[in-house]
Design a protein around this motif. Sequence first.
Motif, PDB file in Angstrom:
ATOM      1  N   ASP A 169      46.678  39.197  42.940  1.00  0.00           N
ATOM      2  CA  ASP A 169      46.017  38.078  43.132  1.00  0.00           C
ATOM      3  C   ASP A 169      44.572  38.265  42.817  1.00  0.00           C
ATOM      4  O   ASP A 169      43.877  38.244  43.807  1.00  0.00           O
ATOM      5  N   VAL A 170      44.213  37.837  41.768  1.00  0.00           N
ATOM      6  CA  VAL A 170      42.590  38.230  41.340  1.00  0.00           C
ATOM      7  C   VAL A 170      41.760  37.084  41.901  1.00  0.00           C
ATOM      8  O   VAL A 170      40.413  37.177  42.086  1.00  0.00           O
ATOM      9  N   THR A 171      42.353  36.065  42.764  1.00  0.00           N
ATOM     10  CA  THR A 171      41.624  34.954  43.300  1.00  0.00           C
ATOM     11  C   THR A 171      40.984  35.486  44.619  1.00  0.00           C
ATOM     12  O   THR A 171      40.071  35.172  45.196  1.00  0.00           O
ATOM     13  N   GLN A 172      41.532  36.823  45.065  1.00  0.00           N
ATOM     14  CA  GLN A 172      40.934  37.601  46.200  1.00  0.00           C
ATOM     15  C   GLN A 172      40.626  38.858  45.684  1.00  0.00           C
ATOM     16  O   GLN A 172      40.675  39.215  44.564  1.00  0.00           O
ATOM     17  N   ALA A 173      39.952  39.570  46.624  1.00  0.00           N
ATOM     18  CA  ALA A 173      39.503  41.089  46.314  1.00  0.00           C
ATOM     19  C   ALA A 173      40.702  41.844  46.253  1.00  0.00           C
ATOM     20  O   ALA A 173      41.923  41.707  46.779  1.00  0.00           O
ATOM     21  N   THR A 174      40.685  42.750  45.041  1.00  0.00           N
ATOM     22  CA  THR A 174      42.001  43.693  44.620  1.00  0.00           C
ATOM     23  C   THR A 174      41.348  44.891  44.827  1.00  0.00           C
ATOM     24  O   THR A 174      40.476  45.389  44.638  1.00  0.00           O
ATOM     25  N   GLU A 175      42.557  45.919  44.985  1.00  0.00           N
ATOM     26  CA  GLU A 175      42.117  47.556  44.924  1.00  0.00           C
ATOM     27  C   GLU A 175      42.642  47.645  43.408  1.00  0.00           C
ATOM     28  O   GLU A 175      43.518  47.386  42.543  1.00  0.00           O
ATOM     29  N   GLY A 176      41.656  48.411  42.831  1.00  0.00           N
ATOM     30  CA  GLY A 176      41.594  48.746  41.581  1.00  0.00           C
ATOM     31  C   GLY A 176      41.377  47.590  40.648  1.00  0.00           C
ATOM     32  O   GLY A 176      40.999  46.567  40.842  1.00  0.00           O
ATOM     33  N   GLY A 177      41.637  47.823  39.194  1.00  0.00           N
ATOM     34  CA  GLY A 177      41.005  47.191  38.171  1.00  0.00           C
ATOM     35  C   GLY A 177      39.581  46.660  38.237  1.00  0.00           C
ATOM     36  O   GLY A 177      38.756  47.397  39.210  1.00  0.00           O
ATOM     37  N   ASP A 178      39.036  46.066  37.414  1.00  0.00           N
ATOM     38  CA  ASP A 178      37.675  45.756  36.974  1.00  0.00           C
ATOM     39  C   ASP A 178      37.093  44.285  37.338  1.00  0.00           C
ATOM     40  O   ASP A 178      35.886  43.915  37.349  1.00  0.00           O
ATOM     41  N   PHE A 179      38.127  43.710  37.767  1.00  0.00           N
ATOM     42  CA  PHE A 179      37.917  41.950  37.823  1.00  0.00           C
ATOM     43  C   PHE A 179      38.613  41.420  39.081  1.00  0.00           C
ATOM     44  O   PHE A 179      39.751  41.641  39.275  1.00  0.00           O
TER      45      PHE A 179
END
Length: 398
Positions: free
Chosen positions: A56-66
Motif C-alpha cells: 500500500d504505497v499510500t502509506q510508508a512502505t518497507e523497500g521500494g523507492d516510492f
Amino acid sequence: MFKKIKNSGLFVIAIIVTSQSHAITVSDKATKLAHDNILIDSHIDVPYRLNQKWQDVTQATEGGDFDYPRAVKGGLNAPFMSIYIPASLDKSDKSIELADKLIDYVEAIVGRAPEKFAIATSVSDVKQQFAKGLISLPLGMENGSPIQGDLNNLHHFYNRGIRYITLAHSQSNHIADSSYDLRRQWKGLSPFGKELVKEMNKLGILVDISHVSDDAFYQAIDISQTPVIASHSSLRSFTPGFERNMDDDMIKALGKNGGVIQINFGSTFVTGIANGWGKKRSTKRKAIEEKYGKDSDEIKTFDDTYRSKSPFPYATLESVLDHIDHVVKLIGIDHVGIGSDYDGVGDSLPTDLKDVSTYPNLVQGLLDRGYSDQDIIKILGENFLRVWKINEDYAAKH
C-alpha cells in the motif's frame, strides 16, 4: 569501506570518498523550490513493483523507492506511473491483460487515498491537482506491445489514461527495433510503427523514444508532427558504446524537434564505470549459466558472490548533474528533465538520490552549479509540461 571497494580501482575509490566527505546540505531554498513547483518524474515503475508484491504505497512502505510519505518529503507531485510490459509478451494478448491490470493498480492507489492522489490525463489535470495539494498520477506505457498491431487498442489505452508510449523495450517488437536487440528486423520502425506514430500524434499520446534503436529514433523524429520525449534516458557520451543512451547528434535532433530528454538516474546509465561493471557481470553470469545451468546453486548465489568480490561502483549526484549540464550546453535549458527510473533500476541508484524523497538534493546540486530558480523550475516540470501541451494542442486540431 575502503577495503570493500579497493578491488574496484582507484578511480572508484576517489568518487566514493568524495561523496562521503561532502555530504549534501540542503538549503531551505532548495526544499522550497522542490515543494512549491510542479515536479514531474516521467518514469517510475510502481505498478510493476506492485504486480510482483502488493504494497500500500499510500502509506510508508518497507523497500521500494516510492511511497506517499517519501513523495511528499521530496516534493514529487506528478510522477508518471510506468505501465511496464515485458518484451516476452509481444504478439500475446497477455500483454493487453497485464497493461489493463497495472492501470487497475494505479486506479486502486487513488481509490484507497483520494485525498492524496488523483489520476491525471492532461496538463490541466496536473496543474489543478497541484493547486489542491494532490499528487497526480499520469500514465505512460513502457513498451508498445499491448497495441498488438491494432489501432483500436491504442484508442482503448488512451481512454484508460495512457499519455505516452515507449515504442519498444529490451527486444524489437511489432512496432520498432530495440537498442538492446542486435536483430534489427525493421531497420528502425515497422510499417505499423510508422502509422502508430501518426495516430499517437492525433490522439495526443507522446512518442517516447527511450529504448529504441538509433534508426528508430530518427524515423520517429522524422514522422512525428509533435515534439517527442525520451522518458528515461541518459547520455552516451558518458557511457561509450551503450546504445540505450542517446548520443550528442541525437540530442541535437531532439532539440530541433522541440522535445525533452528526462535523465535516468540508474548508475549504469550515468557512468562508464558502472556501465562496464554491468557488462562484465552479465558476461560472467552467462558463463556460469552455460557451465552449471540456469537453475544451479551457482546461479542462485551468483549475484551475492559477484558483488562481494567486485562491489558495485555507484554513481553520484554529481554524475547525474553532469548529464543535465551536457544537455543544457548542447541544446539549451528547455529540453531536459527528470526520468529517474525509480523502482525500475533496482539497487543501482546513485549516492544521494536513493528514492523519491531526495529530489531536494538534486535541486541543491543545481543551485550549487549556478542554475537560476527559473532554470530549475523548467527542469523540474515545465519543460515536460510544455511538450505535453504541444501534443495536446495538436491532437485538438486533428
